[in-house]
Design a protein around this motif. Sequence first.
Motif, PDB file in Angstrom:
ATOM      1  N   LYS A  17       0.818  -1.216   0.000  1.00  0.00           N
ATOM      2  CA  LYS A  17       0.000   0.000   0.000  1.00  0.00           C
ATOM      3  C   LYS A  17       0.852   1.266   0.000  1.00  0.00           C
ATOM      4  CE  LYS A  17      -3.975  -2.064   2.345  1.00  0.00           C
ATOM      5  NZ  LYS A  17      -4.910  -1.966   3.502  1.00  0.00           N
ATOM      6  N   LEU A  18       2.102   1.137   0.398  1.00  0.00           N
ATOM      7  CA  LEU A  18       2.998   2.282   0.459  1.00  0.00           C
ATOM      8  C   LEU A  18       3.948   2.267  -0.735  1.00  0.00           C
ATOM      9  CD1 LEU A  18       4.194   4.727   1.962  1.00  0.00           C
ATOM     10  CD2 LEU A  18       5.731   3.116   3.126  1.00  0.00           C
ATOM     11  N   ARG A  19       4.006   3.396  -1.426  1.00  0.00           N
ATOM     12  CA  ARG A  19       4.952   3.560  -2.521  1.00  0.00           C
ATOM     13  C   ARG A  19       5.760   4.831  -2.289  1.00  0.00           C
ATOM     14  NH1 ARG A  19       2.243   1.761  -8.317  1.00  0.00           N
ATOM     15  NH2 ARG A  19       1.763  -0.393  -7.716  1.00  0.00           N
ATOM     16  N   TYR A  20       7.014   4.776  -2.666  1.00  0.00           N
ATOM     17  CA  TYR A  20       7.869   5.936  -2.449  1.00  0.00           C
ATOM     18  C   TYR A  20       8.908   6.008  -3.558  1.00  0.00           C
ATOM     19  CZ  TYR A  20      11.281   2.548  -0.757  1.00  0.00           C
ATOM     20  OH  TYR A  20      12.140   1.480  -0.669  1.00  0.00           O
ATOM     21  N   LYS A  21       9.499   7.192  -3.697  1.00  0.00           N
ATOM     22  CA  LYS A  21      10.586   7.391  -4.644  1.00  0.00           C
ATOM     23  C   LYS A  21      11.423   8.561  -4.161  1.00  0.00           C
ATOM     24  CE  LYS A  21      11.704   8.152  -9.526  1.00  0.00           C
ATOM     25  NZ  LYS A  21      11.155   8.345 -10.902  1.00  0.00           N
ATOM     26  N   VAL A  22      12.738   8.385  -4.157  1.00  0.00           N
ATOM     27  CA  VAL A  22      13.678   9.431  -3.756  1.00  0.00           C
ATOM     28  C   VAL A  22      14.727   9.561  -4.848  1.00  0.00           C
ATOM     29  CG1 VAL A  22      15.329  10.225  -2.036  1.00  0.00           C
ATOM     30  CG2 VAL A  22      13.330   8.901  -1.325  1.00  0.00           C
ATOM     31  N   ASN A  23      14.971  10.789  -5.286  1.00  0.00           N
ATOM     32  CA  ASN A  23      15.955  11.042  -6.332  1.00  0.00           C
ATOM     33  C   ASN A  23      16.806  12.240  -5.920  1.00  0.00           C
ATOM     34  OD1 ASN A  23      16.632  10.391  -9.375  1.00  0.00           O
ATOM     35  ND2 ASN A  23      16.672  12.615  -9.161  1.00  0.00           N
ATOM     36  N   SER A  24      18.119  12.113  -6.103  1.00  0.00           N
ATOM     37  CA  SER A  24      19.023  13.193  -5.740  1.00  0.00           C
ATOM     38  C   SER A  24      20.116  13.311  -6.791  1.00  0.00           C
ATOM     39  CB  SER A  24      19.652  12.929  -4.364  1.00  0.00           C
ATOM     40  OG  SER A  24      20.504  13.991  -4.003  1.00  0.00           O
ATOM     41  N   SER A  25      20.508  14.563  -7.070  1.00  0.00           N
ATOM     42  CA  SER A  25      21.570  14.789  -8.051  1.00  0.00           C
ATOM     43  C   SER A  25      22.524  15.857  -7.531  1.00  0.00           C
ATOM     44  CB  SER A  25      20.990  15.213  -9.407  1.00  0.00           C
ATOM     45  OG  SER A  25      20.265  16.424  -9.286  1.00  0.00           O
TER      46      SER A  25
END
Length: 246
Positions: A17-25
């Motif tokens: 039920k939990l979705r996540y996304k982390v992006n770093s540059s």
Amino acid sequence: NLMLEVSAMSNEKANSKLRYKVNSSFFLAGYNQFDFNVNAMANYNFGKWGNIGAHFVYETITPTWIENFYYSENLKWNNDFKKKQILETGLSYNLPSQQLKFKFQVDFLNNYIYFNTDTKPTQTSAEIVYWNISVQKDSKWKIWHWDNFIGFQYTNHKEILPLPALFLKTSLYAEFNLFKKNMLLSAGFDLRFNTAFSARAWNPVISQFYVQDIRTMKYTPVVDVFVSTKIKSLRFYGKLNYANEG
């Protein structure tokens, strides 16, 4: 530019039920050296009660080339602006069973750069706060669809970041199948409106919008009539803009 990017996200195929996304540059070298960005979002699905999402963005950005450098017979500048900083956060709620969406977003802008009334770039020391709230509600009855969107927005420095306080759009159209369900036809109209504000002017020489304080743009509702068809993979779309202007 030489950039390093790292990202992590939940497994889309997992039954979670939990979705996540982390992006770093991070820019290691080049014109954008030491620019930094982190972007994170999460969404939790409550089943029939809908889903809630949140997002967070932080950026430090080198001013664009034209903001720092320009030379012509009429205009010229050689600036050494600081990096721009953007902090953004927001929440959203989506209830698919009722075709209802709600969004809230707030931005904090530091070292903001804009083109002033002389069409020259200016970096302000003012801390600009911007927020918006929007609600989208769609409904359907047999072949009839009625889609509605309304948004409110605010900024504490309208002389730097001019925006209309209210924007709304409503669409009323019919959608049905023809020729033994081989063709999908949609036809109806869109109505759009936003409140008055001092819209930015355009300088074609430098291809930039700039703030102006001479004229406040007043708006009336705009009606567009459209028709759309789909036959297998072929789509056709036609629209008559500003149909209410005669």
